[in-house]
Scaffold this motif. Structure first.
Motif, PDB file in Angstrom:
ATOM      1  N   GLY A 236       0.800  -1.223   0.000  1.00  0.00           N
ATOM      2  CA  GLY A 236       0.000   0.000   0.000  1.00  0.00           C
ATOM      3  C   GLY A 236       0.829   1.267   0.000  1.00  0.00           C
ATOM      4  N   SER A 237       1.984   1.231   0.651  1.00  0.00           N
ATOM      5  CA  SER A 237       2.827   2.425   0.761  1.00  0.00           C
ATOM      6  C   SER A 237       3.412   2.862  -0.579  1.00  0.00           C
ATOM      7  N   GLU A 238       3.390   1.967  -1.581  1.00  0.00           N
ATOM      8  CA  GLU A 238       3.987   2.297  -2.878  1.00  0.00           C
ATOM      9  C   GLU A 238       2.949   2.584  -3.974  1.00  0.00           C
ATOM     10  N   LEU A 239       1.676   2.436  -3.650  1.00  0.00           N
ATOM     11  CA  LEU A 239       0.653   2.528  -4.696  1.00  0.00           C
ATOM     12  C   LEU A 239       0.570   3.915  -5.320  1.00  0.00           C
ATOM     13  N   TYR A 240       0.619   4.948  -4.487  1.00  0.00           N
ATOM     14  CA  TYR A 240       0.492   6.312  -5.017  1.00  0.00           C
ATOM     15  C   TYR A 240       1.614   6.619  -5.999  1.00  0.00           C
ATOM     16  N   THR A 241       2.852   6.380  -5.583  1.00  0.00           N
ATOM     17  CA  THR A 241       3.983   6.703  -6.466  1.00  0.00           C
ATOM     18  C   THR A 241       4.014   5.795  -7.695  1.00  0.00           C
ATOM     19  N   ASN A 242       3.646   4.539  -7.543  1.00  0.00           N
ATOM     20  CA  ASN A 242       3.629   3.637  -8.697  1.00  0.00           C
ATOM     21  C   ASN A 242       2.604   4.066  -9.732  1.00  0.00           C
ATOM     22  N   LEU A 243       1.449   4.530  -9.264  1.00  0.00           N
ATOM     23  CA  LEU A 243       0.413   5.002 -10.189  1.00  0.00           C
ATOM     24  C   LEU A 243       0.810   6.342 -10.795  1.00  0.00           C
ATOM     25  N   GLU A 244       1.394   7.189  -9.989  1.00  0.00           N
ATOM     26  CA  GLU A 244       1.807   8.517 -10.457  1.00  0.00           C
ATOM     27  C   GLU A 244       2.889   8.411 -11.529  1.00  0.00           C
ATOM     28  N   ARG A 245       3.807   7.467 -11.371  1.00  0.00           N
ATOM     29  CA  ARG A 245       4.929   7.322 -12.296  1.00  0.00           C
ATOM     30  C   ARG A 245       4.626   6.410 -13.479  1.00  0.00           C
ATOM     31  N   GLY A 246       3.461   5.829 -13.501  1.00  0.00           N
ATOM     32  CA  GLY A 246       3.107   4.971 -14.619  1.00  0.00           C
ATOM     33  C   GLY A 246       3.643   3.556 -14.522  1.00  0.00           C
TER      34      GLY A 246
ATOM     35  N   ILE B  70       2.273   1.354 -12.757  1.00  0.00           N
ATOM     36  CA  ILE B  70       1.005   0.658 -12.941  1.00  0.00           C
ATOM     37  C   ILE B  70       0.022   1.618 -13.595  1.00  0.00           C
ATOM     38  N   ASP B  71      -0.950   1.068 -14.308  1.00  0.00           N
ATOM     39  CA  ASP B  71      -1.954   1.885 -14.994  1.00  0.00           C
ATOM     40  C   ASP B  71      -3.201   2.086 -14.148  1.00  0.00           C
ATOM     41  N   ALA B  72      -3.367   1.211 -13.157  1.00  0.00           N
ATOM     42  CA  ALA B  72      -4.578   1.248 -12.347  1.00  0.00           C
ATOM     43  C   ALA B  72      -4.299   0.562 -11.016  1.00  0.00           C
ATOM     44  N   THR B  73      -5.123   0.891 -10.042  1.00  0.00           N
ATOM     45  CA  THR B  73      -5.009   0.215  -8.754  1.00  0.00           C
ATOM     46  C   THR B  73      -6.370   0.133  -8.089  1.00  0.00           C
ATOM     47  N   GLU B  74      -6.608  -0.955  -7.422  1.00  0.00           N
ATOM     48  CA  GLU B  74      -7.746  -1.013  -6.520  1.00  0.00           C
ATOM     49  C   GLU B  74      -7.190  -0.881  -5.113  1.00  0.00           C
ATOM     50  N   TRP B  75      -8.005  -0.354  -4.208  1.00  0.00           N
ATOM     51  CA  TRP B  75      -7.585  -0.298  -2.818  1.00  0.00           C
ATOM     52  C   TRP B  75      -8.751  -0.778  -1.971  1.00  0.00           C
ATOM     53  N   ILE B  76      -9.613   0.099  -1.548  1.00  0.00           N
ATOM     54  CA  ILE B  76     -10.756  -0.366  -0.746  1.00  0.00           C
ATOM     55  C   ILE B  76     -12.032   0.328  -1.212  1.00  0.00           C
TER      56      ILE B  76
ATOM     57  N   PRO C 106     -14.192   4.638  -0.995  1.00  0.00           N
ATOM     58  CA  PRO C 106     -14.008   6.091  -0.909  1.00  0.00           C
ATOM     59  C   PRO C 106     -13.296   6.576   0.350  1.00  0.00           C
ATOM     60  N   TYR C 107     -13.619   6.005   1.492  1.00  0.00           N
ATOM     61  CA  TYR C 107     -13.033   6.444   2.770  1.00  0.00           C
ATOM     62  C   TYR C 107     -11.506   6.347   2.740  1.00  0.00           C
ATOM     63  N   HIS C 108     -10.986   5.168   2.470  1.00  0.00           N
ATOM     64  CA  HIS C 108      -9.541   4.984   2.477  1.00  0.00           C
ATOM     65  C   HIS C 108      -8.888   5.470   1.184  1.00  0.00           C
ATOM     66  N   ASP C 109      -9.595   5.388   0.079  1.00  0.00           N
ATOM     67  CA  ASP C 109      -9.047   5.865  -1.192  1.00  0.00           C
ATOM     68  C   ASP C 109      -8.811   7.371  -1.150  1.00  0.00           C
ATOM     69  N   TYR C 110      -9.729   8.091  -0.506  1.00  0.00           N
ATOM     70  CA  TYR C 110      -9.550   9.542  -0.346  1.00  0.00           C
ATOM     71  C   TYR C 110      -8.294   9.826   0.469  1.00  0.00           C
ATOM     72  N   LYS C 111      -8.126   9.080   1.560  1.00  0.00           N
ATOM     73  CA  LYS C 111      -6.957   9.279   2.427  1.00  0.00           C
ATOM     74  C   LYS C 111      -5.650   8.993   1.683  1.00  0.00           C
ATOM     75  N   MET C 112      -5.711   8.072   0.724  1.00  0.00           N
ATOM     76  CA  MET C 112      -4.514   7.739  -0.060  1.00  0.00           C
ATOM     77  C   MET C 112      -4.216   8.789  -1.131  1.00  0.00           C
ATOM     78  N   GLY C 113      -5.207   9.622  -1.462  1.00  0.00           N
ATOM     79  CA  GLY C 113      -4.983  10.703  -2.420  1.00  0.00           C
ATOM     80  C   GLY C 113      -4.999  10.280  -3.878  1.00  0.00           C
ATOM     81  N   PHE C 114      -5.589   9.125  -4.171  1.00  0.00           N
ATOM     82  CA  PHE C 114      -5.576   8.638  -5.554  1.00  0.00           C
ATOM     83  C   PHE C 114      -6.266   9.588  -6.525  1.00  0.00           C
ATOM     84  N   TYR C 115      -7.234  10.355  -6.037  1.00  0.00           N
ATOM     85  CA  TYR C 115      -7.965  11.278  -6.898  1.00  0.00           C
ATOM     86  C   TYR C 115      -7.050  12.350  -7.494  1.00  0.00           C
TER      87      TYR C 115
END
Length: 261
Positions: free
Chosen positions: A101-111, A113-119, A121-130
């Motif tokens: 989980g700690s690498e998902l934001y940077t991996n998605l930001e840098r390309g 990965i093209d997509a990620t699932e997490w949980i 809205p509650y936790h996805d918002y906290k992760m900043g994926f939007y």
């Protein structure tokens, strides 16, 4: 429990499987439909006892930087998705990537990965994926009611006085109810924040894509059953219970919701 798939594939059923059951149905199967007995059997050789200790509810389909309109859009897609859902994606022509989980934001930001699932809205918002993904897809076909577990050393548990054993079991049951309630309440709040404050596009996965993913799921489950008697035993119990309870829900909640929405 699906993180133990490398040691015992049958463990995945006690978290969730794609196109499986929702939270209340998982509770019903595990607590009153024979699931707990199979769960204990699955863990017996490891000298541990599982206890149901929470549920995140139905999840979202994930964050994508490309639109999914047809199955061909999944070809070559690199997505963080664990468990049987990852095997289904691989079968669809994509690539399942396991990332902490700690690498998902940077991996998605840098390309990476093209997509990620997490949980949800509650936790996805906290992760900043939007902030880094264009599209938020629903439904979470891969995780429809994900159970959380507490695992305890069997010998140590049995060495406790009976009242302490019951206290531990009761605490887990309380956590099971509270965690699901917390997710339901907070997901509603944070979905509104994502849409109204962050202008997130929530998109439905096309019905034809979901239908094909469901067929691929059945194929994966059948393949996993071959040569693994325990997996097949748990799968058969899960499948039969799901068929029965789905008939009930189709005549109760589904009819009710369709009449008021």
């Amino acid at each position: 429990s699906y993180y133990w798939a490398g040691k015992v594939p049958a463990a995945q059923f006690f978290t969730t499987v794609p196109f499986g059951m929702n939270a209340q149905q998982m509770n019903a199967w595990i607590l009153c439909g024979g699931g707990m007995e199979l769960w204990k059997k699955t863990y017996a050789k490891f000298n541990i006892v599982p206890m149901i200790a929470g549920n995140t509810g139905v999840q979202m389909g994930g964050w994508y930087n490309k639109e999914i309109n047809t199955m061909s859009d999944l070809t070559g897609l690199k997505m963080r998705i664990p468990g049987l859902g990852g095997k289904v994606l691989n079968k669809a022509g994509g690539t399942a990537v396991l990332s902490p989980g700690s690498e998902l934001y940077t991996n998605l930001e840098r390309g990476i990965i093209d997509a990620t699932e997490w949980i949800g809205p509650y936790h996805d918002y906290k992760m900043g994926f939007y902030q880094i993904a264009k599209y938020y897809y629903t439904p979470g076909w891969h995780e429809t009611g994900s159970v959380l577990e507490l695992i305890v050393n069997k010998k140590k548990l049995e060495s406790l006085p009976k009242d302490l054993q019951v206290i531990l079991e009761t605490a887990c049951m309380h956590a099971n109810q509270w965690i699901l309630s917390e997710f339901e309440a907070k997901n509603a709040t944070y979905l509104r924040k994502l849409i109204e404050e962050e202008n997130v596009q929530v998109k439905n996965l096309p019905e034809e894509v979901l239908a094909e993913l469901k067929e691929l799921t059945l194929s994966v489950l059948e393949e996993e059953s071959l040569g693994d008697p325990l997996f097949k035993e748990v799968y058969d119990s899960f499948r039969i219970f799901k068929e029965d309870i789905s008939q009930w829900s189709s005549q109760s909640e589904k009819v009710f919701y369709n009449s008021i929405i």
